[in-house]
Scaffold this motif. Structure first.
Motif, PDB file in Angstrom:
ATOM      1  N   GLU A  76       0.824  -1.209   0.000  1.00  0.00           N
ATOM      2  CA  GLU A  76       0.000   0.000   0.000  1.00  0.00           C
ATOM      3  C   GLU A  76       0.862   1.264   0.000  1.00  0.00           C
ATOM      4  O   GLU A  76       0.549   2.233  -0.692  1.00  0.00           O
ATOM      5  N   ALA A  77       1.944   1.248   0.774  1.00  0.00           N
ATOM      6  CA  ALA A  77       2.811   2.432   0.866  1.00  0.00           C
ATOM      7  C   ALA A  77       3.447   2.753  -0.483  1.00  0.00           C
ATOM      8  O   ALA A  77       3.551   3.928  -0.857  1.00  0.00           O
ATOM      9  N   ILE A  78       3.857   1.731  -1.216  1.00  0.00           N
ATOM     10  CA  ILE A  78       4.464   1.957  -2.529  1.00  0.00           C
ATOM     11  C   ILE A  78       3.452   2.591  -3.473  1.00  0.00           C
ATOM     12  O   ILE A  78       3.750   3.577  -4.154  1.00  0.00           O
ATOM     13  N   CYS A  79       2.247   2.052  -3.509  1.00  0.00           N
ATOM     14  CA  CYS A  79       1.219   2.592  -4.415  1.00  0.00           C
ATOM     15  C   CYS A  79       0.808   4.004  -4.023  1.00  0.00           C
ATOM     16  O   CYS A  79       0.576   4.853  -4.891  1.00  0.00           O
ATOM     17  N   LYS A  80       0.762   4.298  -2.726  1.00  0.00           N
ATOM     18  CA  LYS A  80       0.456   5.666  -2.281  1.00  0.00           C
ATOM     19  C   LYS A  80       1.586   6.624  -2.660  1.00  0.00           C
ATOM     20  O   LYS A  80       1.342   7.760  -3.061  1.00  0.00           O
ATOM     21  N   GLN A 112       1.504   7.952  -6.209  1.00  0.00           N
ATOM     22  CA  GLN A 112       0.619   9.108  -6.393  1.00  0.00           C
ATOM     23  C   GLN A 112       1.187  10.361  -5.731  1.00  0.00           C
ATOM     24  O   GLN A 112       1.182  11.434  -6.324  1.00  0.00           O
ATOM     25  N   LYS A 113       1.676  10.223  -4.506  1.00  0.00           N
ATOM     26  CA  LYS A 113       2.183  11.377  -3.753  1.00  0.00           C
ATOM     27  C   LYS A 113       3.338  12.069  -4.484  1.00  0.00           C
ATOM     28  O   LYS A 113       3.388  13.294  -4.542  1.00  0.00           O
ATOM     29  N   TYR A 114       4.253  11.287  -5.046  1.00  0.00           N
ATOM     30  CA  TYR A 114       5.439  11.850  -5.694  1.00  0.00           C
ATOM     31  C   TYR A 114       5.280  11.974  -7.214  1.00  0.00           C
ATOM     32  O   TYR A 114       6.230  12.307  -7.903  1.00  0.00           O
ATOM     33  N   LYS A 115       4.069  11.686  -7.717  1.00  0.00           N
ATOM     34  CA  LYS A 115       3.765  11.814  -9.151  1.00  0.00           C
ATOM     35  C   LYS A 115       4.768  11.024 -10.002  1.00  0.00           C
ATOM     36  O   LYS A 115       5.396  11.554 -10.917  1.00  0.00           O
ATOM     37  N   ILE A 116       4.876   9.743  -9.687  1.00  0.00           N
ATOM     38  CA  ILE A 116       5.819   8.847 -10.355  1.00  0.00           C
ATOM     39  C   ILE A 116       5.264   8.429 -11.719  1.00  0.00           C
ATOM     40  O   ILE A 116       4.083   8.140 -11.851  1.00  0.00           O
ATOM     41  N   ASN A 117       6.145   8.388 -12.727  1.00  0.00           N
ATOM     42  CA  ASN A 117       5.757   7.977 -14.080  1.00  0.00           C
ATOM     43  C   ASN A 117       6.055   6.513 -14.375  1.00  0.00           C
ATOM     44  O   ASN A 117       5.450   5.930 -15.267  1.00  0.00           O
ATOM     45  N   LEU A 118       7.026   5.930 -13.653  1.00  0.00           N
ATOM     46  CA  LEU A 118       7.369   4.519 -13.821  1.00  0.00           C
ATOM     47  C   LEU A 118       7.834   3.973 -12.486  1.00  0.00           C
ATOM     48  O   LEU A 118       8.733   4.532 -11.857  1.00  0.00           O
ATOM     49  N   LEU A 119       7.220   2.865 -12.051  1.00  0.00           N
ATOM     50  CA  LEU A 119       7.610   2.176 -10.826  1.00  0.00           C
ATOM     51  C   LEU A 119       8.407   0.940 -11.216  1.00  0.00           C
ATOM     52  O   LEU A 119       7.974   0.164 -12.071  1.00  0.00           O
ATOM     53  N   VAL A 120       9.568   0.756 -10.588  1.00  0.00           N
ATOM     54  CA  VAL A 120      10.405  -0.416 -10.844  1.00  0.00           C
ATOM     55  C   VAL A 120      10.556  -1.183  -9.535  1.00  0.00           C
ATOM     56  O   VAL A 120      10.949  -0.611  -8.511  1.00  0.00           O
ATOM     57  N   SER A 156       2.408  -8.295  -7.834  1.00  0.00           N
ATOM     58  CA  SER A 156       1.031  -8.408  -8.353  1.00  0.00           C
ATOM     59  C   SER A 156       0.161  -7.269  -7.837  1.00  0.00           C
ATOM     60  O   SER A 156      -0.614  -6.677  -8.581  1.00  0.00           O
ATOM     61  N   TYR A 157       0.312  -6.951  -6.555  1.00  0.00           N
ATOM     62  CA  TYR A 157      -0.465  -5.860  -5.978  1.00  0.00           C
ATOM     63  C   TYR A 157      -0.153  -4.542  -6.677  1.00  0.00           C
ATOM     64  O   TYR A 157      -1.060  -3.779  -7.024  1.00  0.00           O
ATOM     65  N   CYS A 158       1.138  -4.270  -6.868  1.00  0.00           N
ATOM     66  CA  CYS A 158       1.538  -3.016  -7.509  1.00  0.00           C
ATOM     67  C   CYS A 158       1.086  -2.969  -8.971  1.00  0.00           C
ATOM     68  O   CYS A 158       0.648  -1.926  -9.457  1.00  0.00           O
ATOM     69  N   LEU A 159       1.173  -4.095  -9.667  1.00  0.00           N
ATOM     70  CA  LEU A 159       0.698  -4.141 -11.057  1.00  0.00           C
ATOM     71  C   LEU A 159      -0.779  -3.793 -11.136  1.00  0.00           C
ATOM     72  O   LEU A 159      -1.224  -3.106 -12.057  1.00  0.00           O
ATOM     73  N   ASP A 160      -1.548  -4.246 -10.148  1.00  0.00           N
ATOM     74  CA  ASP A 160      -2.998  -3.997 -10.137  1.00  0.00           C
ATOM     75  C   ASP A 160      -3.378  -2.617  -9.608  1.00  0.00           C
ATOM     76  O   ASP A 160      -4.400  -2.070 -10.004  1.00  0.00           O
ATOM     77  N   ASN A 161      -2.582  -2.050  -8.709  1.00  0.00           N
ATOM     78  CA  ASN A 161      -3.022  -0.855  -7.987  1.00  0.00           C
ATOM     79  C   ASN A 161      -2.211   0.417  -8.205  1.00  0.00           C
ATOM     80  O   ASN A 161      -2.708   1.499  -7.883  1.00  0.00           O
ATOM     81  N   ALA A 162      -0.999   0.310  -8.680  1.00  0.00           N
ATOM     82  CA  ALA A 162      -0.190   1.526  -8.899  1.00  0.00           C
ATOM     83  C   ALA A 162      -0.782   2.333 -10.049  1.00  0.00           C
ATOM     84  O   ALA A 162      -1.231   1.774 -11.041  1.00  0.00           O
ATOM     85  N   LYS A 163      -0.785   3.640  -9.898  1.00  0.00           N
ATOM     86  CA  LYS A 163      -1.360   4.540 -10.891  1.00  0.00           C
ATOM     87  C   LYS A 163      -0.318   4.990 -11.912  1.00  0.00           C
ATOM     88  O   LYS A 163      -0.295   6.135 -12.341  1.00  0.00           O
ATOM     89  N   CYS A 164       0.556   4.060 -12.302  1.00  0.00           N
ATOM     90  CA  CYS A 164       1.553   4.314 -13.329  1.00  0.00           C
ATOM     91  C   CYS A 164       2.006   2.964 -13.879  1.00  0.00           C
ATOM     92  O   CYS A 164       1.707   1.927 -13.299  1.00  0.00           O
ATOM     93  N   PRO A 165       2.727   2.964 -14.987  1.00  0.00           N
ATOM     94  CA  PRO A 165       3.292   1.690 -15.476  1.00  0.00           C
ATOM     95  C   PRO A 165       4.251   1.101 -14.437  1.00  0.00           C
ATOM     96  O   PRO A 165       4.927   1.843 -13.713  1.00  0.00           O
ATOM     97  N   VAL A 166       4.279  -0.227 -14.363  1.00  0.00           N
ATOM     98  CA  VAL A 166       5.140  -0.933 -13.412  1.00  0.00           C
ATOM     99  C   VAL A 166       6.055  -1.874 -14.182  1.00  0.00           C
ATOM    100  O   VAL A 166       5.599  -2.653 -15.014  1.00  0.00           O
ATOM    101  N   LEU A 167       7.348  -1.782 -13.883  1.00  0.00           N
ATOM    102  CA  LEU A 167       8.339  -2.679 -14.476  1.00  0.00           C
ATOM    103  C   LEU A 167       8.813  -3.611 -13.376  1.00  0.00           C
ATOM    104  O   LEU A 167       9.313  -3.157 -12.344  1.00  0.00           O
TER     105      LEU A 167
END
Length: 168
Positions: A119-123, A126-134, A153-164
């Motif tokens: 949850e902290a990663i996905c939040k 959004q907080k830091y306006k990330i364009n790509l999560l690795v 899997s959680y981040c792939l489903d819930n992050a508001k940016c592309p996830v690598l």
């Protein structure tokens, strides 16, 4: 100088989530090896979670590499001790990762938040306006994935940016 400051605000942000695992450092090294030339137009953010202590008969409190197991609820005193240890571990991980980046000639920002890592990663995305999560892909056993779910899997489903996801 004003133009440079304006361009900084337009830089796309790449966030690498790290913890004590080799997999997270493998993800950081993948970014440094494959995106190094892009950091003129990208901003690197290294993120670590300070996991909130929760203790019951099925799980333990994370204290860095160690876990504290108990069958009763965590007292506020023990919770504060665990949070302080987790904060120190997180800050140490961020300093280590920042040093790795500096040795590669890449400057990085660091950030840390309290809470469940997924949850902290996905939040933070959004907080830091990330364009790509690795993130690194940890090979958890089937029981751990069943009871706790996979962070990737959680981040792939819930992050508001592309996830690598950097696989092993």
């Amino acid at each position: 100088m004003g133009e440079e400051k304006g361009k900084e605000g337009l830089k796309k942000k790449v966030m690498v989530a790290i913890d004590e695992s080799e997999d997270s450092y493998r993800a950081l090294m993948w970014v440094l090896n494959n995106l190094k030339e892009s950091f003129k137009s990208l901003q690197l953010v290294i993120f670590a979670t300070q996991e909130t202590p929760k203790c019951n008969s099925l799980s333990g409190v994370h204290i860095g590499y160690a876990r504290m197991y108990c069958t009763a609820s965590v007292t506020p005193y023990l919770s504060n001790i665990a949070m302080e240890k987790n904060r120190k571990v997180s800050l140490g991980l961020l300093e280590k990762a920042k040093g790795i980046c500096a040795s590669q000639g890449v400057s990085a920002e660091t950030a840390t938040e309290d809470g469940d890592p997924k949850e902290a990663i996905c939040k933070a995305v959004q907080k830091y306006k990330i364009n790509l999560l690795v993130i690194g892909d940890r090979e958890n056993g089937i029981l751990k994935r069943f009871f706790h779910g996979s962070l990737s899997s959680y981040c792939l489903d819930n992050a508001k940016c592309p996830v690598l996801v950097v696989k092993n």
